[in-house]
Scaffold this motif. Structure first.
Motif, PDB file in Angstrom:
ATOM      1  N   LYS A  10       0.761  -0.946  -0.060  1.00  0.00           N
ATOM      2  CA  LYS A  10      -0.040   0.049   0.070  1.00  0.00           C
ATOM      3  C   LYS A  10       0.868   1.190  -0.033  1.00  0.00           C
ATOM      4  O   LYS A  10       1.987   1.273   0.560  1.00  0.00           O
ATOM      5  CB  LYS A  10      -0.973  -0.209   1.150  1.00  0.00           C
ATOM      6  CG  LYS A  10      -1.965  -1.164   1.141  1.00  0.00           C
ATOM      7  CD  LYS A  10      -2.788  -1.225   2.529  1.00  0.00           C
ATOM      8  CE  LYS A  10      -3.600  -2.215   2.882  1.00  0.00           C
ATOM      9  NZ  LYS A  10      -4.084  -2.880   1.645  1.00  0.00           N
ATOM     10  N   LYS A  11       0.152   2.284  -0.408  1.00  0.00           N
ATOM     11  CA  LYS A  11       1.080   3.537  -0.444  1.00  0.00           C
ATOM     12  C   LYS A  11       0.903   4.354   0.861  1.00  0.00           C
ATOM     13  O   LYS A  11       1.389   5.596   1.289  1.00  0.00           O
ATOM     14  CB  LYS A  11       0.481   4.627  -1.628  1.00  0.00           C
ATOM     15  CG  LYS A  11       0.924   3.985  -2.841  1.00  0.00           C
ATOM     16  CD  LYS A  11       0.594   5.046  -4.045  1.00  0.00           C
ATOM     17  CE  LYS A  11       1.075   4.498  -5.239  1.00  0.00           C
ATOM     18  NZ  LYS A  11       0.728   5.615  -6.238  1.00  0.00           N
ATOM     19  N   LEU A  12       0.443   3.501   1.962  1.00  0.00           N
ATOM     20  CA  LEU A  12       0.314   4.344   3.342  1.00  0.00           C
ATOM     21  C   LEU A  12       0.716   3.478   4.247  1.00  0.00           C
ATOM     22  O   LEU A  12       0.159   2.329   4.376  1.00  0.00           O
ATOM     23  CB  LEU A  12      -0.927   4.945   3.484  1.00  0.00           C
ATOM     24  CG  LEU A  12      -1.664   5.486   4.745  1.00  0.00           C
ATOM     25  CD1 LEU A  12      -0.656   6.622   5.130  1.00  0.00           C
ATOM     26  CD2 LEU A  12      -2.968   5.545   5.074  1.00  0.00           C
ATOM     27  N   THR A  14       0.749   3.277   8.496  1.00  0.00           N
ATOM     28  CA  THR A  14       0.398   3.905   9.597  1.00  0.00           C
ATOM     29  C   THR A  14       1.002   3.367  10.836  1.00  0.00           C
ATOM     30  O   THR A  14       0.946   2.036  11.059  1.00  0.00           O
ATOM     31  CB  THR A  14      -1.165   3.857   9.666  1.00  0.00           C
ATOM     32  OG1 THR A  14      -1.998   4.239   8.445  1.00  0.00           O
ATOM     33  CG2 THR A  14      -1.815   4.542  10.965  1.00  0.00           C
ATOM     34  N   LYS A  44       6.852  10.158   0.302  1.00  0.00           N
ATOM     35  CA  LYS A  44       6.235  11.630  -0.195  1.00  0.00           C
ATOM     36  C   LYS A  44       6.239  12.557   0.946  1.00  0.00           C
ATOM     37  O   LYS A  44       6.572  13.459   0.810  1.00  0.00           O
ATOM     38  CB  LYS A  44       4.869  11.237  -0.719  1.00  0.00           C
ATOM     39  CG  LYS A  44       4.343  12.467  -1.464  1.00  0.00           C
ATOM     40  CD  LYS A  44       3.033  11.959  -2.252  1.00  0.00           C
ATOM     41  CE  LYS A  44       2.421  13.129  -2.916  1.00  0.00           C
ATOM     42  NZ  LYS A  44       1.145  12.582  -3.784  1.00  0.00           N
ATOM     43  N   ARG A  45       5.824  12.157   2.003  1.00  0.00           N
ATOM     44  CA  ARG A  45       5.512  12.807   3.277  1.00  0.00           C
ATOM     45  C   ARG A  45       5.137  12.133   4.390  1.00  0.00           C
ATOM     46  O   ARG A  45       4.619  10.877   4.405  1.00  0.00           O
ATOM     47  CB  ARG A  45       4.648  14.146   3.121  1.00  0.00           C
ATOM     48  CG  ARG A  45       3.221  13.383   2.877  1.00  0.00           C
ATOM     49  CD  ARG A  45       2.144  14.533   2.920  1.00  0.00           C
ATOM     50  NE  ARG A  45       0.790  14.162   3.041  1.00  0.00           N
ATOM     51  CZ  ARG A  45       0.285  13.794   1.888  1.00  0.00           C
ATOM     52  NH1 ARG A  45       0.742  13.597   0.549  1.00  0.00           N
ATOM     53  NH2 ARG A  45      -1.242  13.169   1.842  1.00  0.00           N
ATOM     54  N   ARG A  46       5.442  12.657   5.525  1.00  0.00           N
ATOM     55  CA  ARG A  46       5.251  11.985   6.905  1.00  0.00           C
ATOM     56  C   ARG A  46       4.265  12.958   7.551  1.00  0.00           C
ATOM     57  O   ARG A  46       4.561  14.148   7.710  1.00  0.00           O
ATOM     58  CB  ARG A  46       6.290  11.494   7.958  1.00  0.00           C
ATOM     59  CG  ARG A  46       5.641  10.648   9.023  1.00  0.00           C
ATOM     60  CD  ARG A  46       6.868  10.564  10.142  1.00  0.00           C
ATOM     61  NE  ARG A  46       7.418  11.586  10.393  1.00  0.00           N
ATOM     62  CZ  ARG A  46       7.020  12.606  11.502  1.00  0.00           C
ATOM     63  NH1 ARG A  46       5.747  12.194  11.884  1.00  0.00           N
ATOM     64  NH2 ARG A  46       7.603  13.735  11.946  1.00  0.00           N
ATOM     65  N   GLU A  50       1.112   8.905  10.043  1.00  0.00           N
ATOM     66  CA  GLU A  50       1.032   8.248   8.474  1.00  0.00           C
ATOM     67  C   GLU A  50       2.048   8.594   7.720  1.00  0.00           C
ATOM     68  O   GLU A  50       2.990   9.831   7.841  1.00  0.00           O
ATOM     69  CB  GLU A  50      -0.216   8.925   7.722  1.00  0.00           C
ATOM     70  CG  GLU A  50      -1.563   8.414   8.472  1.00  0.00           C
ATOM     71  CD  GLU A  50      -2.700   8.987   7.894  1.00  0.00           C
ATOM     72  OE1 GLU A  50      -2.543  10.148   7.162  1.00  0.00           O
ATOM     73  OE2 GLU A  50      -3.908   8.801   7.966  1.00  0.00           O
ATOM     74  N   HIS A  52       3.422   8.512   3.818  1.00  0.00           N
ATOM     75  CA  HIS A  52       2.908   8.373   2.575  1.00  0.00           C
ATOM     76  C   HIS A  52       3.882   8.172   1.599  1.00  0.00           C
ATOM     77  O   HIS A  52       4.966   8.652   1.591  1.00  0.00           O
ATOM     78  CB  HIS A  52       2.306   9.469   2.052  1.00  0.00           C
ATOM     79  CG  HIS A  52       0.832  10.156   2.935  1.00  0.00           C
ATOM     80  ND1 HIS A  52      -0.385   9.591   2.603  1.00  0.00           N
ATOM     81  CD2 HIS A  52       0.797  10.694   4.301  1.00  0.00           C
ATOM     82  CE1 HIS A  52      -1.073   9.902   3.580  1.00  0.00           C
ATOM     83  NE2 HIS A  52      -0.573  10.589   4.509  1.00  0.00           N
ATOM     84  N   GLU A  54       5.357   6.824  -2.542  1.00  0.00           N
ATOM     85  CA  GLU A  54       5.316   7.278  -3.746  1.00  0.00           C
ATOM     86  C   GLU A  54       6.312   6.468  -4.558  1.00  0.00           C
ATOM     87  O   GLU A  54       7.295   6.156  -4.163  1.00  0.00           O
ATOM     88  CB  GLU A  54       5.386   8.824  -4.048  1.00  0.00           C
ATOM     89  CG  GLU A  54       5.040   9.092  -5.606  1.00  0.00           C
ATOM     90  CD  GLU A  54       5.129  10.684  -5.402  1.00  0.00           C
ATOM     91  OE1 GLU A  54       3.929  11.345  -5.842  1.00  0.00           O
ATOM     92  OE2 GLU A  54       6.183  11.351  -5.251  1.00  0.00           O
TER      93      GLU A  54
END
Length: 75
Positions: A10-12, A14, A44-46, A50, A52, A54
């Motif tokens: 997944k792209k996430l 948690t 991509k970012r935190r 979470e 994320h 990419e």
């Protein structure tokens, strides 16, 4: 130090809820190891708990390791 690791498609990612109370989130370090073809995988970012991810358009398949310093509860 607290460590959270696993494999995802997944792209996430948690992080567990208890990290908010136990870990200094400003010290979080993330390592990714892609599986299979080059996905040009990166964070991509935190945002809070979470993370994320990419890629270059390919599906995500990676191992991850997240490390953070424990909060000093004596302060």
């Amino acid at each position: 130090m607290k460590i959270y690791h696993g494999r995802t498609n997944k792209k996430l990612i948690t992080l567990p809820q208890e990290w908010e109370e136990e870990v200094d989130l400003s010290t979080v370090s993330i390592t990714l190891a892609q599986v299979g073809a080059n996905q040009n995988l990166h964070v991509k970012r935190r945002q809070g708990l979470e993370i994320h991810l990419e890629t270059n358009g390919l599906p995500v398949d990676c191992y991850y390791q997240v490390i953070g310093d424990l909060l000093d509860k004596d302060k």
